[in-house]
Design an enzyme around this catalytic site. Structure first.
Site, PDB file in Angstrom:
ATOM      1  N   HIS A 134       1.907   4.664  -2.804  1.00  0.00           N
ATOM      2  CA  HIS A 134       2.092   6.112  -2.632  1.00  0.00           C
ATOM      3  C   HIS A 134       3.457   6.547  -3.160  1.00  0.00           C
ATOM      4  CE1 HIS A 134      -1.537   7.024  -0.461  1.00  0.00           C
ATOM      5  NE2 HIS A 134      -1.260   6.232   0.544  1.00  0.00           N
ATOM      6  N   HIS A 165       3.619   6.656  -6.867  1.00  0.00           N
ATOM      7  CA  HIS A 165       2.830   7.793  -7.346  1.00  0.00           C
ATOM      8  C   HIS A 165       3.718   9.044  -7.405  1.00  0.00           C
ATOM      9  CE1 HIS A 165      -1.292  10.070  -6.981  1.00  0.00           C
ATOM     10  NE2 HIS A 165      -0.711  10.240  -8.143  1.00  0.00           N
ATOM     11  N   HIS A 191       0.837  -1.203   0.000  1.00  0.00           N
ATOM     12  CA  HIS A 191       0.000   0.000   0.000  1.00  0.00           C
ATOM     13  C   HIS A 191       0.873   1.255   0.000  1.00  0.00           C
ATOM     14  CE1 HIS A 191      -3.586   2.430   1.337  1.00  0.00           C
ATOM     15  NE2 HIS A 191      -2.615   3.184   1.824  1.00  0.00           N
ATOM     16  N   GLU A 192       1.819   1.309   0.934  1.00  0.00           N
ATOM     17  CA  GLU A 192       2.664   2.496   1.039  1.00  0.00           C
ATOM     18  C   GLU A 192       3.568   2.649  -0.178  1.00  0.00           C
ATOM     19  OE1 GLU A 192       2.213   4.776   3.183  1.00  0.00           O
ATOM     20  OE2 GLU A 192       0.747   3.652   4.346  1.00  0.00           O
TER      21      GLU A 192
END
Length: 605
Positions: A391, A394, A387-388
């Site tokens: 980020h 991104h 999940h991290e």
């Protein structure tokens, strides 16, 4: 002038971590001697360089603290705490020069470029300080970073009420011919800067502007106090609790510490709001046998990082490599630096045509390794790492012209899409099979264990989603029309009865623990919106083949590259190659709740 973007925001520089925590900062260069002096554990698996970088035992790799030191994150001034003052004073001097320059520049695209450079000069210090003040182990560094945050914050407030600065941007946006000549990203960034001005009340008359500034200061103070209150337990007199239940609470002299919602259990079996986590946990354990200790040996940190590198390479054409940190660049031998969720520096196109590469930190709570045992992750930790890393990618793969909209500096209801999408990859056997292997035997994680783990997450998932809808609705009402028609507790009760299937408990006011009311005001719905978009992208583009290179390239080009420089719906349309409706988003969320009966068939054979 922009306040720092959300935490977590391809080539960029480095990955750092704390003692007891690990932070990954990613970019794209060649391996730079990371293995020199490292003692590798004897395991029966062969690691890629990035896997080895996270599998080795740090003993023998001591930080060289002698001789000339560079600064934290490669910033020369930050070789000592006093360097924060030097860095902030340098940024403030540059800010004053840029303000004079933009006010003297005729309106045009150059106006927006100078505004972004102004924002970048402040954010380069503020973002770094924002991370160091909570992460550095030395008090002197944390205090210096805190002071830098205050200093830069004061300057931002000053700039947001600078009428000359405001008018230089207003002249551009008021000229229709000039606005029409701007490319879409430049126009959007100009409008975002104007929005920053207007929420500070600069377009109001002097009396109203002062009132707006005072209200903003009051909101900040109240928000800080509220957040502190949401995390601290209540202490009440011991005599106020019946003696038969006092032993359930921590005692503090003549007081007891109450840190959660509790109630005496009635004789009937009515389900209450505090019951779902307990019962869903029982069902998961009894039906699916997902004891974390059975999974941890397959999820060493090295294996997970190798899996991420493999996935990014096949999907996005990006490889991760380890790099030796420069002297003084990090503060702990546990740090791992990678080249390729705090943004330390945002990416942007510089005036000389070069690209300012982003610097990103992932800060996670993970177990420490030992001489004979690598860091082993639970399934939840593994999913959170993915999940991290969503980020991080991104931010790292963003290629915006302006740092004001780089990476995760985008609308809140889009910011979680890349990270939630990574959860779908983390729960797909075809992906997990590529890296999940026992750290001692090399055995791959059996498919039925992955299937059980995935299906266990759907236990009570409908109730969890209903709860999220309730939270989002409550958040909207609290931040809606004012004055409120009744107390926040009465609104809580009425909204719960309308949107949630479990009853309100009289004499409770748990909205006082709802920390997301601060910072995410009126935006809590973003979690559901982001999940709907991520789910649709997964189903339409990757479910059939999670390593689809063409879809991965389109994802990078249409979604990751733009940060906040393009309207989110345009990015979603570009990725899905269609315009989804609200019903499409709702249907994809509901579809995520469906059980996969293949799991039960596999377990029964």
């Amino acid at each position: 002038p922009a306040a720092p973007g959300p935490p977590g925001s391809a080539r960029s520089r480095g990955a750092r971590s704390l003692p007891g925590r690990r932070g990954e900062m990613l970019c794209a260069r060649r391996l730079g001697g990371l293995r020199a002096g490292l003692r590798v554990r004897r395991v029966s698996t062969r690691w890629s360089p990035v896997g080895a970088a996270f599998t080795v035992q740090p003993q023998g790799r001591r930080l060289d603290r002698s001789g000339e030191r560079g600064g934290l994150f490669g910033v020369p001034e930050l070789s000592a705490p006093e360097g924060f003052r030097v860095a902030q004073e340098k940024a403030l001097r540059k800010t004053e020069q840029l303000v004079r320059r933009v006010c003297a520049t005729p309106p045009g695209p150059q106006t927006v470029l100078i505004f972004d450079e102004l924002s970048d000069s402040l954010c380069r210090v503020a973002d770094l300080a924002d991370f160091v003040k909570i992460a550095h182990p030395e008090v002197a560094f944390r205090e210096a970073a805190e002071e830098a945050c205050r200093s830069i914050g004061t300057m931002v407030e000053k700039l947001n009420t600078n009428v000359d600065l405001y008018q230089s941007l207003q002249r551009l946006l008021a000229d229709k011919k000039l606005v029409d000549s701007l490319d879409p990203e430049t126009r959007r960034v100009a409008e975002l800067f104007m929005f920053d001005f207007e929420i500070s009340g600069i377009h109001l008359d002097q009396e109203k502007r002062k009132r707006a500034v005072d209200l903003n200061v009051k909101i900040l103070d109240l928000s800080s106090a509220f957040l502190m209150g949401t995390h601290f337990p209540n202490t009440i007199g011991k005599h106020l609790l019946p003696e038969r239940i006092r032993h359930h609470f921590e005692l503090a002299g003549d007081h007891v510490v109450v840190d959660s919602l509790r109630a005496e259990v009635p004789d009937d079996l009515e389900l209450m709001p505090w019951d779902p986590p307990y019962y869903s946990g029982l069902i998961r354990a009894e039906r699916f046998n997902i004891e974390p200790s059975l999974y941890c040996p397959f999820f060493s940190l090295g294996a997970c990082m190798e899996g991420l590198s493999l996935l990014f390479n096949r999907l996005l054409g990006v490889s991760l490599y380890g790099e030796q940190p420069a002297k003084g660049e990090v503060w702990s031998e546990d740090v791992r630096k990678l080249d390729c969720h705090f943004t330390i520096r945002g990416g942007r196109l510089k005036e000389d045509g070069d690209y300012q590469l982003p610097v990103v930190v992932l800060m996670l709570n993970l177990p420490q390794s030992s001489r004979n045992l690598p860091t082993l992750l639970t399934p939840g930790m593994m999913e959170n790492l993915f999940h991290e890393m969503g980020h991080a990618m991104h931010s790292m793969l963003g290629r915006t012209r302006y740092q004001h909209v780089t990476g995760t500096r985008c609308p809140t209801d889009f910011a979680e899409v890349p990270s939630i999408l990574m959860e779908y990859f983390a729960n797909d056997y075809r992906v997990v099979h590529q890296f999940a292997r026992h750290y001692q035997t090399g055995q791959s994680l059996p498919r039925n264990m992955v299937s059980r783990l995935c299906e266990s997450k759907k236990v009570c998932a409908a109730a969890d989603m209903q709860l999220q809808v309730f939270y989002a609705a409550l958040d909207q009402i609290y931040h809606g029309k004012h004055p409120l028609q009744s107390s926040t507790t009465d609104i809580l009760r009425d909204t719960q009865e309308r949107f949630y299937g479990l009853p309100y408990v009289p004499n409770t006011a748990w909205q006082l623990r709802f920390s997301h009311l601060v910072g995410y005001g009126a935006k809590y719905y973003s979690y559901l919106m982001s999940r709907a978009v991520a789910s649709m992208v997964w189903r339409e583009c990757f479910r059939q083949n999670p390593f689809n290179r063409a879809a991965g390239e389109r994802y990078r080009r249409e979604m990751l590259a733009h940060g906040g420089g393009r309207e989110p719906m345009l990015m979603v349309q570009g990725m899905l190659q269609k315009c989804p409706s609200i019903d499409d988003f709702v249907n994809t969320l509901v579809s995520d709740l469906d059980l996969d009966f293949e799991t039960f068939l596999m377990d029964s054979t």
